[in-house]
Scaffold this motif. Structure first.
Motif, PDB file in Angstrom:
ATOM      1  N   VAL A  94      43.487  35.349  53.884  1.00 48.98           N
ATOM      2  CA  VAL A  94      42.148  35.000  54.383  1.00 48.98           C
ATOM      3  C   VAL A  94      42.239  33.877  55.399  1.00 48.98           C
ATOM      4  O   VAL A  94      41.634  33.935  56.482  1.00 48.98           O
ATOM      5  CB  VAL A  94      41.224  34.628  53.206  1.00 48.98           C
ATOM      6  N   ARG A  95      43.000  32.843  55.084  1.00 56.52           N
ATOM      7  CA  ARG A  95      43.134  31.711  56.007  1.00 56.52           C
ATOM      8  C   ARG A  95      43.817  32.120  57.311  1.00 56.52           C
ATOM      9  O   ARG A  95      43.560  31.526  58.358  1.00 56.52           O
ATOM     10  CB  ARG A  95      43.923  30.596  55.332  1.00 56.52           C
ATOM     11  N   ASP A  96      44.682  33.142  57.236  1.00 52.58           N
ATOM     12  CA  ASP A  96      45.368  33.619  58.437  1.00 52.58           C
ATOM     13  C   ASP A  96      44.507  34.551  59.290  1.00 52.58           C
ATOM     14  O   ASP A  96      44.959  35.037  60.326  1.00 52.58           O
ATOM     15  CB  ASP A  96      46.661  34.354  58.042  1.00 52.58           C
ATOM     16  N   GLY A  97      43.273  34.806  58.831  1.00 53.77           N
ATOM     17  CA  GLY A  97      42.351  35.582  59.654  1.00 53.77           C
ATOM     18  C   GLY A  97      42.244  37.046  59.322  1.00 53.77           C
ATOM     19  O   GLY A  97      41.658  37.813  60.092  1.00 53.77           O
ATOM     20  N   PHE A  98      42.761  37.479  58.163  1.00 50.51           N
ATOM     21  CA  PHE A  98      42.602  38.871  57.740  1.00 50.51           C
ATOM     22  C   PHE A  98      41.350  38.983  56.872  1.00 50.51           C
ATOM     23  O   PHE A  98      41.347  38.470  55.744  1.00 50.51           O
ATOM     24  CB  PHE A  98      43.816  39.342  56.932  1.00 50.51           C
ATOM     25  N   PRO A  99      40.270  39.611  57.339  1.00 48.47           N
ATOM     26  CA  PRO A  99      39.086  39.761  56.488  1.00 48.47           C
ATOM     27  C   PRO A  99      39.441  40.533  55.213  1.00 48.47           C
ATOM     28  O   PRO A  99      40.032  41.615  55.273  1.00 48.47           O
ATOM     29  CB  PRO A  99      38.116  40.559  57.376  1.00 48.47           C
ATOM     30  N   LEU A 100      39.068  39.976  54.076  1.00 47.82           N
ATOM     31  CA  LEU A 100      39.435  40.534  52.777  1.00 47.82           C
ATOM     32  C   LEU A 100      38.330  41.437  52.262  1.00 47.82           C
ATOM     33  O   LEU A 100      37.188  41.013  52.102  1.00 47.82           O
ATOM     34  CB  LEU A 100      39.686  39.397  51.773  1.00 47.82           C
ATOM     35  N   TYR A 101      38.671  42.688  51.985  1.00 48.79           N
ATOM     36  CA  TYR A 101      37.729  43.667  51.432  1.00 48.79           C
ATOM     37  C   TYR A 101      37.735  43.505  49.914  1.00 48.79           C
ATOM     38  O   TYR A 101      38.651  43.951  49.229  1.00 48.79           O
ATOM     39  CB  TYR A 101      38.164  45.076  51.836  1.00 48.79           C
ATOM     40  N   LEU A 102      36.692  42.866  49.371  1.00 50.16           N
ATOM     41  CA  LEU A 102      36.681  42.438  47.971  1.00 50.16           C
ATOM     42  C   LEU A 102      35.577  43.156  47.197  1.00 50.16           C
ATOM     43  O   LEU A 102      34.448  43.273  47.661  1.00 50.16           O
ATOM     44  CB  LEU A 102      36.469  40.926  47.896  1.00 50.16           C
ATOM     45  N   LEU A 103      35.927  43.609  45.985  1.00 52.69           N
ATOM     46  CA  LEU A 103      34.990  44.316  45.107  1.00 52.69           C
ATOM     47  C   LEU A 103      34.878  43.544  43.789  1.00 52.69           C
ATOM     48  O   LEU A 103      35.558  43.863  42.810  1.00 52.69           O
ATOM     49  CB  LEU A 103      35.487  45.739  44.837  1.00 52.69           C
ATOM     50  N   PRO A 104      34.027  42.520  43.741  1.00 55.99           N
ATOM     51  CA  PRO A 104      34.034  41.600  42.594  1.00 55.99           C
ATOM     52  C   PRO A 104      32.930  41.841  41.570  1.00 55.99           C
ATOM     53  O   PRO A 104      32.569  40.922  40.837  1.00 55.99           O
ATOM     54  CB  PRO A 104      33.824  40.250  43.287  1.00 55.99           C
ATOM     55  N   ASP A 105      32.377  43.054  41.493  1.00 58.10           N
ATOM     56  CA  ASP A 105      31.165  43.262  40.700  1.00 58.10           C
ATOM     57  C   ASP A 105      31.377  44.140  39.469  1.00 58.10           C
ATOM     58  O   ASP A 105      30.475  44.861  39.053  1.00 58.10           O
ATOM     59  CB  ASP A 105      30.051  43.853  41.574  1.00 58.10           C
ATOM     60  N   MET A 106      32.561  44.076  38.860  1.00 55.19           N
ATOM     61  CA  MET A 106      32.824  44.802  37.629  1.00 55.19           C
ATOM     62  C   MET A 106      33.041  43.820  36.480  1.00 55.19           C
ATOM     63  O   MET A 106      33.304  42.638  36.683  1.00 55.19           O
ATOM     64  CB  MET A 106      34.068  45.681  37.789  1.00 55.19           C
ATOM     65  N   ASP A 107      32.949  44.340  35.250  1.00 51.38           N
ATOM     66  CA  ASP A 107      33.213  43.531  34.050  1.00 51.38           C
ATOM     67  C   ASP A 107      34.691  43.693  33.699  1.00 51.38           C
ATOM     68  O   ASP A 107      35.115  44.742  33.214  1.00 51.38           O
ATOM     69  CB  ASP A 107      32.328  44.027  32.904  1.00 51.38           C
ATOM     70  N   HIS A 108      35.476  42.642  33.943  1.00 47.93           N
ATOM     71  CA  HIS A 108      36.903  42.657  33.628  1.00 47.93           C
ATOM     72  C   HIS A 108      37.231  41.731  32.452  1.00 47.93           C
ATOM     73  O   HIS A 108      38.376  41.314  32.291  1.00 47.93           O
ATOM     74  CB  HIS A 108      37.716  42.234  34.856  1.00 47.93           C
ATOM     75  N   GLY A 109      36.222  41.409  31.648  1.00 47.59           N
ATOM     76  CA  GLY A 109      36.445  40.528  30.516  1.00 47.59           C
ATOM     77  C   GLY A 109      36.085  39.082  30.833  1.00 47.59           C
ATOM     78  O   GLY A 109      35.569  38.764  31.918  1.00 47.59           O
ATOM     79  N   GLU A 110      36.353  38.199  29.901  1.00 47.01           N
ATOM     80  CA  GLU A 110      35.938  36.803  30.045  1.00 47.01           C
ATOM     81  C   GLU A 110      36.844  35.997  30.960  1.00 47.01           C
ATOM     82  O   GLU A 110      36.441  34.935  31.448  1.00 47.01           O
ATOM     83  CB  GLU A 110      35.897  36.137  28.668  1.00 47.01           C
ATOM     84  N   ARG A 111      38.064  36.443  31.209  1.00 51.45           N
ATOM     85  CA  ARG A 111      38.991  35.668  32.030  1.00 51.45           C
ATOM     86  C   ARG A 111      38.467  35.547  33.460  1.00 51.45           C
ATOM     87  O   ARG A 111      38.096  36.550  34.086  1.00 51.45           O
ATOM     88  CB  ARG A 111      40.365  36.330  32.034  1.00 51.45           C
ATOM     89  N   ASP A 112      38.420  34.341  33.972  1.00 47.99           N
ATOM     90  CA  ASP A 112      37.961  34.063  35.337  1.00 47.99           C
ATOM     91  C   ASP A 112      36.553  34.592  35.579  1.00 47.99           C
ATOM     92  O   ASP A 112      36.218  35.013  36.696  1.00 47.99           O
ATOM     93  CB  ASP A 112      38.923  34.656  36.371  1.00 47.99           C
ATOM     94  N   ALA A 113      35.716  34.599  34.546  1.00 46.16           N
ATOM     95  CA  ALA A 113      34.355  35.122  34.667  1.00 46.16           C
ATOM     96  C   ALA A 113      33.362  34.148  34.062  1.00 46.16           C
ATOM     97  O   ALA A 113      33.722  33.277  33.259  1.00 46.16           O
ATOM     98  CB  ALA A 113      34.242  36.484  33.976  1.00 46.16           C
ATOM     99  N   VAL A 114      32.114  34.288  34.471  1.00 40.00           N
ATOM    100  CA  VAL A 114      31.016  33.540  33.872  1.00 40.00           C
ATOM    101  C   VAL A 114      29.920  34.539  33.511  1.00 40.00           C
ATOM    102  O   VAL A 114      29.829  35.629  34.085  1.00 40.00           O
ATOM    103  CB  VAL A 114      30.458  32.471  34.847  1.00 40.00           C
TER     104      VAL A 114
END
Length: 308
Positions: free
Chosen positions: A191-211
């Motif tokens: 991301v910092r190097d300028g590659f736009p990141l195609y991100l899909l962050p809207d699933m339930d993957h459990g409690e780890r790294d989630a709120v």
């Protein structure tokens, strides 16, 4: 996504691999057919899946009832049936997305909206919700824009399927690929190097790294990767929505979110869900309802999918 292997699969591969190759062969044949035929076959497949995939049908109905409680049971059942059709059509569309000639694919993908947001080299995280056409959205960006994009890839269990999917998703634009097992650091660096990141962050993957934040009024375990990566990469967040239409797909680039991320991780993740709700209401049957979005419950709450 890893680079596809150069060597051909062996005839001594196990039966599961033979079945995968037969499935891939079917998709390559399907890619030669008119789009209307592919969509008609998808309609039939969707009706069949709605009938035989009882567990997924019950999950989708439970999700829909929770998110649209104002609708009647008949409205809910009709919407879920339409969702299965869209799901099946989008799956079969991967045939021509990954196997049809370049000019056919580009003709069927319409990219519109705030395309200028990808001019230059501004660090960017793309919020790509789980609509059924998400593969078409990623392909449209790489096929129609000169900038190189970044994607995170999870290897498939079957090697033949893995090679086929990797090759299909990388067919345009030489995307920068990070294997999911590599962790966060190479993603942030990309991301910092300028590659736009195609991100899909809207699933339930459990409690780890989630709120736990509201999603259509129901607390849902939601990964915090969107605000975290935007903050770590000093990146703008750009939503990209993909809609299945009779002619192919319409992929819309929306303006960057202003002042995001700007609160706590929990506040920014809740804002992501609020924005997502609005996107879903524009094409509700095309969202990925067969996933257990409310699988992980806050401490003390009963299971959400009883009897499923």
């Amino acid at each position: 996504m890893t680079e596809p292997a150069k060597d051909a699969p062996s005839l001594d591969d196990p039966p599961a691999s033979l079945g995968a190759r037969l499935g891939i062969g079917f998709m390559r044949v399907l890619a030669r057919l008119p789009l209307s035929w592919v969509r008609a076959l998808g309609w039939v497949l969707g009706q069949v899946l709605h009938t035989v995939a009882g567990r997924r049908r019950r999950i989708a109905r439970t999700n829909w009832a929770a998110c649209f409680p104002e609708q009647s049971e008949a409205e809910r059942d009709a919407a879920v049936r339409r969702h299965f059709v869209y799901f099946a059509q989008a799956w079969l569309d991967r045939s021509w997305l990954w196997e049809a000639p370049d000019e056919v694919v580009k003709r069927r993908l319409v990219l519109k909206g705030d395309l200028a947001v990808f001019d230059g080299n501004t660090p960017t995280v793309i919020f790509a919700p789980h609509f059924v056409g998400l593969d078409a959205g990623g392909l449209a960006l790489t096929a129609k824009l000169p900038r190189r994009f970044c994607t995170v890839y999870a290897e498939q269990l079957n090697a033949d399927i893995d090679r086929w999917m990797a090759a299909g998703r990388q067919r345009f634009g030489q995307p920068h690929v990070v294997n999911k097992r590599q962790g966060l650091r190479p993603i942030v660096a990309a991301v910092r190097d300028g590659f736009p990141l195609y991100l899909l962050p809207d699933m339930d993957h459990g409690e780890r790294d989630a709120v736990f934040v509201p999603f259509f009024g129901v607390l849902a375990a939601t990964v915090t990767s969107l605000p975290r990566l935007a903050r770590l990469g000093k990146a703008q967040v750009v939503p990209v929505l993909t809609r299945l239409v009779p002619e192919g797909y319409e992929v819309t680039v929306l303006p960057p979110w202003q002042g995001y991320p700007g609160g706590t991780v929990e506040e920014d993740t809740a804002e992501m869900n609020r924005q997502l709700e609005g996107f879903i209401r524009t094409m509700p049957e095309q969202y990925y309802w067969v996933h257990k979005r409310f699988k992980t419950r806050p401490p003390g709450e009963p299971p959400f999918y009883t009897g499923v």
